[in-house]
Design an enzyme around this catalytic site. Sequence first.
Site, PDB file in Angstrom:
ATOM      1  N   GLY A   7       0.815  -1.220   0.000  1.00 51.22           N
ATOM      2  CA  GLY A   7       0.000   0.000   0.000  1.00 51.22           C
ATOM      3  C   GLY A   7       0.843   1.262   0.000  1.00 51.22           C
ATOM      4  N   GLY A  70      -0.983  -1.169   9.936  1.00 54.63           N
ATOM      5  CA  GLY A  70      -1.840  -0.049  10.312  1.00 54.63           C
ATOM      6  C   GLY A  70      -3.249  -0.188   9.778  1.00 54.63           C
ATOM      7  N   ALA A  93      -1.482  -1.723  15.071  1.00 54.82           N
ATOM      8  CA  ALA A  93      -1.952  -0.571  15.872  1.00 54.82           C
ATOM      9  C   ALA A  93      -3.068   0.149  15.119  1.00 54.82           C
ATOM     10  CB  ALA A  93      -0.808   0.394  16.156  1.00 54.82           C
ATOM     11  N   PHE A  96      -1.449   5.000  14.754  1.00 50.72           N
ATOM     12  CA  PHE A  96       0.008   5.131  14.799  1.00 50.72           C
ATOM     13  C   PHE A  96       0.458   6.549  15.147  1.00 50.72           C
ATOM     14  CE2 PHE A  96       0.390   0.977  12.788  1.00 50.72           C
ATOM     15  CZ  PHE A  96       1.565   0.509  13.363  1.00 50.72           C
ATOM     16  N   HIS A 123     -13.698  14.945  12.047  1.00 53.70           N
ATOM     17  CA  HIS A 123     -12.952  14.361  10.921  1.00 53.70           C
ATOM     18  C   HIS A 123     -13.443  14.947   9.608  1.00 53.70           C
ATOM     19  CE1 HIS A 123     -11.839  11.310  13.922  1.00 53.70           C
ATOM     20  NE2 HIS A 123     -10.807  11.046  13.134  1.00 53.70           N
ATOM     21  N   LYS A 127     -14.579  10.612   5.904  1.00 55.01           N
ATOM     22  CA  LYS A 127     -14.629   9.497   6.862  1.00 55.01           C
ATOM     23  C   LYS A 127     -16.082   9.080   7.054  1.00 55.01           C
ATOM     24  CE  LYS A 127     -13.146   8.070  11.484  1.00 55.01           C
ATOM     25  NZ  LYS A 127     -12.401   6.881  11.093  1.00 55.01           N
ATOM     26  N   GLY A 133     -12.963   5.078  15.760  1.00 53.94           N
ATOM     27  CA  GLY A 133     -12.422   4.026  16.624  1.00 53.94           C
ATOM     28  C   GLY A 133     -11.660   4.632  17.799  1.00 53.94           C
ATOM     29  N   THR A 134     -10.941   5.725  17.536  1.00 55.07           N
ATOM     30  CA  THR A 134     -10.174   6.372  18.612  1.00 55.07           C
ATOM     31  C   THR A 134     -11.119   6.920  19.683  1.00 55.07           C
ATOM     32  OG1 THR A 134      -8.383   6.892  17.102  1.00 55.07           O
ATOM     33  CG2 THR A 134      -8.518   8.241  19.083  1.00 55.07           C
TER      34      THR A 134
HETATM   35  P1  NAP Z   1      -5.944   4.216   0.514  1.00 56.93           P
HETATM   36  O1  NAP Z   1      -5.496   5.583   0.132  1.00 56.93           O
HETATM   37  O2  NAP Z   1      -7.132   3.612  -0.163  1.00 56.93           O
HETATM   38  O3  NAP Z   1      -4.672   3.264   0.361  1.00 56.93           O
HETATM   39  C1  NAP Z   1      -4.719   1.869   0.310  1.00 56.93           C
HETATM   40  C2  NAP Z   1      -3.683   1.417  -0.662  1.00 56.93           C
HETATM   41  O4  NAP Z   1      -3.563   0.011  -0.579  1.00 56.93           O
HETATM   42  C3  NAP Z   1      -4.033   1.770  -2.104  1.00 56.93           C
HETATM   43  O5  NAP Z   1      -2.896   2.292  -2.754  1.00 56.93           O
HETATM   44  C4  NAP Z   1      -4.438   0.419  -2.671  1.00 56.93           C
HETATM   45  O6  NAP Z   1      -4.191   0.328  -4.062  1.00 56.93           O
HETATM   46  C5  NAP Z   1      -3.480  -0.481  -1.899  1.00 56.93           C
HETATM   47  N1  NAP Z   1      -3.863  -1.890  -1.919  1.00 56.93           N
HETATM   48  C6  NAP Z   1      -5.100  -2.449  -1.913  1.00 56.93           C
HETATM   49  N2  NAP Z   1      -5.007  -3.791  -1.940  1.00 56.93           N
HETATM   50  C7  NAP Z   1      -3.698  -4.098  -1.977  1.00 56.93           C
HETATM   51  C8  NAP Z   1      -2.944  -5.306  -2.017  1.00 56.93           C
HETATM   52  N3  NAP Z   1      -3.557  -6.507  -2.070  1.00 56.93           N
HETATM   53  N4  NAP Z   1      -1.581  -5.239  -2.028  1.00 56.93           N
HETATM   54  C9  NAP Z   1      -0.946  -4.062  -2.011  1.00 56.93           C
HETATM   55  N5  NAP Z   1      -1.599  -2.866  -1.975  1.00 56.93           N
HETATM   56  C10 NAP Z   1      -2.946  -2.889  -1.956  1.00 56.93           C
HETATM   57  O7  NAP Z   1      -6.276   4.163   2.086  1.00 56.93           O
HETATM   58  P2  NAP Z   1      -5.519   4.893   3.278  1.00 56.93           P
HETATM   59  O8  NAP Z   1      -6.296   6.063   3.713  1.00 56.93           O
HETATM   60  O9  NAP Z   1      -4.076   5.051   2.941  1.00 56.93           O
HETATM   61  O10 NAP Z   1      -5.705   3.801   4.435  1.00 56.93           O
HETATM   62  C11 NAP Z   1      -5.196   2.495   4.284  1.00 56.93           C
HETATM   63  C12 NAP Z   1      -5.512   1.704   5.556  1.00 56.93           C
HETATM   64  O11 NAP Z   1      -4.738   2.206   6.632  1.00 56.93           O
HETATM   65  C13 NAP Z   1      -6.970   1.781   6.025  1.00 56.93           C
HETATM   66  O12 NAP Z   1      -7.354   0.552   6.597  1.00 56.93           O
HETATM   67  C14 NAP Z   1      -6.934   2.866   7.098  1.00 56.93           C
HETATM   68  O13 NAP Z   1      -7.984   2.721   8.050  1.00 56.93           O
HETATM   69  C15 NAP Z   1      -5.605   2.562   7.708  1.00 56.93           C
HETATM   70  N6  NAP Z   1      -4.976   3.674   8.405  1.00 56.93           N
HETATM   71  C16 NAP Z   1      -4.526   3.413   9.647  1.00 56.93           C
HETATM   72  C17 NAP Z   1      -3.855   4.386  10.332  1.00 56.93           C
HETATM   73  C18 NAP Z   1      -3.311   4.037  11.695  1.00 56.93           C
HETATM   74  O14 NAP Z   1      -2.812   4.933  12.379  1.00 56.93           O
HETATM   75  N7  NAP Z   1      -3.356   2.774  12.092  1.00 56.93           N
HETATM   76  C19 NAP Z   1      -3.633   5.630   9.775  1.00 56.93           C
HETATM   77  C20 NAP Z   1      -4.117   5.875   8.487  1.00 56.93           C
HETATM   78  C21 NAP Z   1      -4.782   4.881   7.802  1.00 56.93           C
HETATM   79  P3  NAP Z   1      -5.373   0.708  -5.111  1.00 56.93           P
HETATM   80  O15 NAP Z   1      -5.708   2.143  -4.860  1.00 56.93           O
HETATM   81  O16 NAP Z   1      -4.718   0.448  -6.434  1.00 56.93           O
HETATM   82  O17 NAP Z   1      -6.524  -0.210  -4.795  1.00 56.93           O
END
Ligand code: NAP
Length: 210
Positions: A7, A70, A93, A96, A123, A127, A133-134
């Site tokens: 990702g 994440g 986590a 993060f 937000h 969203k 969740g937080t």
């Molecule tokens: P996003 O912009 O949609 O990014 C997700 C990325 O993953 C996209 O580039 C997508 O590609 C790619 N992807 C999908 N399936 C994949 C696979 N099988 N292998 C490799 N890459 C793949 O979403 P985001 O906002 O960055 O968030 C991503 C995740 O992180 C969510 O679950 C979000 O809740 C979480 N998050 C967590 C935190 C934390 O602090 N824990 C912070 C921010 C986000 P395509 O666009 O080509 O489908």
Amino acid sequence: MKLAFFGAEGKAGSAIVRRLEAAGHEVRGIEVGDEPDVEGCDAAVDFTTPEAAPANVRAALEQGVSCVVGTTGWEPGELGALAAEKGLRLFVAPNFSIGAVLMMRFAQEAAVHFPRAEIVELHNEAKKDAPSGTAKTTAELVGGDPAIHSVRLPGLVAHQEVIFGGEGQLLTIRHDTTGRESFADGVLLALEKLGELPPGLTIGLETLIS
Ligand code: NAP
């Protein structure tokens, strides 16, 4: 470290990868449709989707590589057991951002002295879920079933206030996320501490902050 990043081109992933590279890590981005080849990497990081993350983590563990995840909205228990079996680490986590984790910790401390609290989480309109969740985790930590108010508007990123009310005084604990780069501090910390964790599943950045 040599890192595989599932990702790497996502919204969170691209901001985090910039910071990881600036910190001296070598990052191999793995996108949709790529072979999940993490051979030779010291760790794998996943910020993808709840549908994709389990298969990515399984592939990394099968190749003998520990993971930092994440991605939210999936159940890591089974893969934690696989990691433990293989003597590897799976660190997950839901938040993060070190500031957000500290905000929750301070709120828990304040709740001992201020039994009445309400939570306001704000937000960006993109969203979809509410409350966040937080906010739900904060409510559990604070106790007493505090009301949660959710605001969704353009112009916001991710913000939360915990407002404590007492006789003749108020205490507000607030955290503002102004950019997704903030998540990189937590990922860097997790990577630094990964080797010191017990094999198997560890959940939550708070476990790494003393
Ligand atoms: P996003 O912009 O949609 O990014 C997700 C990325 O993953 C996209 O580039 C997508 O590609 C790619 N992807 C999908 N399936 C994949 C696979 N099988 N292998 C490799 N890459 C793949 O979403 P985001 O906002 O960055 O968030 C991503 C995740 O992180 C969510 O679950 C979000 O809740 C979480 N998050 C967590 C935190 C934390 O602090 N824990 C912070 C921010 C986000 P395509 O666009 O080509 O489908």
